[in-house]
Design a protein around this motif. Structure first.
Motif, PDB file in Angstrom:
ATOM      1  N   THR A  23      -5.206  13.165  14.081  1.00 43.46           N
ATOM      2  CA  THR A  23      -6.021  11.967  13.997  1.00 43.46           C
ATOM      3  C   THR A  23      -6.756  11.962  12.664  1.00 43.46           C
ATOM      4  O   THR A  23      -7.261  13.002  12.221  1.00 43.46           O
ATOM      5  CB  THR A  23      -7.051  11.919  15.139  1.00 43.46           C
ATOM      6  OG1 THR A  23      -7.901  13.066  15.059  1.00 43.46           O
ATOM      7  CG2 THR A  23      -6.358  11.899  16.485  1.00 43.46           C
ATOM      8  N   THR A  24      -6.807  10.819  12.027  1.00 41.09           N
ATOM      9  CA  THR A  24      -7.449  10.739  10.714  1.00 41.09           C
ATOM     10  C   THR A  24      -8.960  10.974  10.814  1.00 41.09           C
ATOM     11  O   THR A  24      -9.596  11.347   9.830  1.00 41.09           O
ATOM     12  CB  THR A  24      -7.194   9.361  10.081  1.00 41.09           C
ATOM     13  OG1 THR A  24      -7.592   8.336  11.015  1.00 41.09           O
ATOM     14  CG2 THR A  24      -5.718   9.174   9.777  1.00 41.09           C
ATOM     15  N   GLU A 192       2.949   7.990  11.166  1.00 43.56           N
ATOM     16  CA  GLU A 192       1.763   7.145  11.172  1.00 43.56           C
ATOM     17  C   GLU A 192       1.869   6.192  12.352  1.00 43.56           C
ATOM     18  O   GLU A 192       2.846   5.461  12.478  1.00 43.56           O
ATOM     19  CB  GLU A 192       1.617   6.359   9.875  1.00 43.56           C
ATOM     20  CG  GLU A 192       0.297   5.609   9.779  1.00 43.56           C
ATOM     21  CD  GLU A 192       0.061   5.021   8.404  1.00 43.56           C
ATOM     22  OE1 GLU A 192      -1.008   4.443   8.196  1.00 43.56           O
ATOM     23  OE2 GLU A 192       0.955   5.150   7.554  1.00 43.56           O
ATOM     24  N   LEU A 207      -1.232  14.331   7.537  1.00 37.17           N
ATOM     25  CA  LEU A 207      -2.351  14.582   6.627  1.00 37.17           C
ATOM     26  C   LEU A 207      -1.979  15.537   5.494  1.00 37.17           C
ATOM     27  O   LEU A 207      -2.566  15.483   4.416  1.00 37.17           O
ATOM     28  CB  LEU A 207      -3.539  15.147   7.401  1.00 37.17           C
ATOM     29  CG  LEU A 207      -4.040  14.312   8.586  1.00 37.17           C
ATOM     30  CD1 LEU A 207      -5.272  14.961   9.205  1.00 37.17           C
ATOM     31  CD2 LEU A 207      -4.347  12.879   8.158  1.00 37.17           C
ATOM     32  N   VAL A 227      -3.912  13.166   1.823  1.00 39.84           N
ATOM     33  CA  VAL A 227      -5.039  12.244   1.944  1.00 39.84           C
ATOM     34  C   VAL A 227      -5.868  12.240   0.666  1.00 39.84           C
ATOM     35  O   VAL A 227      -6.096  11.198   0.058  1.00 39.84           O
ATOM     36  CB  VAL A 227      -5.928  12.601   3.152  1.00 39.84           C
ATOM     37  CG1 VAL A 227      -7.119  11.653   3.246  1.00 39.84           C
ATOM     38  CG2 VAL A 227      -5.115  12.566   4.432  1.00 39.84           C
TER      39      VAL A 227
END
Length: 238
Positions: A23-24, A192, A207, A227
């Motif tokens: 999860t971002t 994604e 990531l 990122v």
């Protein structure tokens, strides 16, 4: 963690490459660093929340890599006793993968798949799946390539498609190198998507990509953060 590959690269040499799909909102991991963990020198990137890792190598010729889930997507039963990233580090404190499996307490740990390599004297490649109730442990051929995909993110059909695509990409290579494998993972296996979690929707994405090349003497870990593009590619050996 989503996609992991193992590719033999000559006498007692291999390359293991891993995409970290998370999860971002979880935050950026550190670049690989060297530290002492329970008396064993380890190199790995570290997760910012639990301070464990999804991929780690040690001075005792061991390498462990984690994927979320075992055989199928599971229902989470929080809270769990320990982070899976800490289990990765713990696995490297045992003399062998066999000792780790025999002695470790996996109870109340979220299901996972682990790729474990012991390169002392010869390469021995193992796969461990913990389904929440029991362990499934087997020895794999170190002379063949292997590809794993997270059971929590991919269906059986998509996993098969990825394996076929990976075989095609490998056959097109003029030379097997850690950079070539990182490029395959970065260019073809990025993830994604929006995933529905309790009471919210969260974004899951690739990531970073980590490539580990092994020769008879050392592990070389190459880390590419996808990122923070301003961060240089980090490399560290043990």
């Amino acid at each position: 963690m989503c996609t992991v590959s193992f590719v033999p690269a000559g006498n007692r040499k291999f390359i293991l490459t891993s995409n970290r799909d998370e999860t971002t909102q979880r935050g950026l991991a550190t670049a690989p660093q060297r530290f002492l963990y329970k008396g064993v020198e380890i190199i790995c990137p570290q997760d910012p929340l639990a301070h464990g890792s999804w991929i780690a190598a040690s001075e005792n010729h061991r390498l462990t890599c984690l994927l979320n889930g075992a055989f199928k997507k599971h229902k989470r039963r929080l809270p769990y006793r320990e982070s899976r990233g800490i289990v990765v580090l713990d696995s490297l404190t045992y003399d062998s993968p066999e000792d780790f499996i025999a002695a470790y307490d996996f109870s109340n740990i979220e299901p996972f798949t682990m790729v474990l390599v012991n390169s002392r004297e010869k390469i021995r490649l193992h796969e461990l799946r913990w389904d929440g109730s029991e362990t499934h442990f087997k020895l794999l051929s170190e002379n063949e390539w292997h590809l794993w995909s997270s059971a929590t993110l991919y269906s059986d059909e998509l996993i098969a498609e990825k394996e076929h695509a990976f075989k095609t990409y490998l056959e097109a290579l003029t030379e097997v190198s850690v950079q070539a494998l990182i490029d395959i993972h970065k260019n073809h296996f990025l993830y994604e998507d929006l995933v529905l979690l309790p009471e919210k929707v969260t974004e899951v994405a690739t990531l970073s990509v980590t490539g580990v090349e092994c020769n008879p003497d050392k592990f070389f870990m190459h880390y590419r953060d996808l990122v923070s593009k301003e961060l240089p590619i980090a490399s560290l050996s043990i």
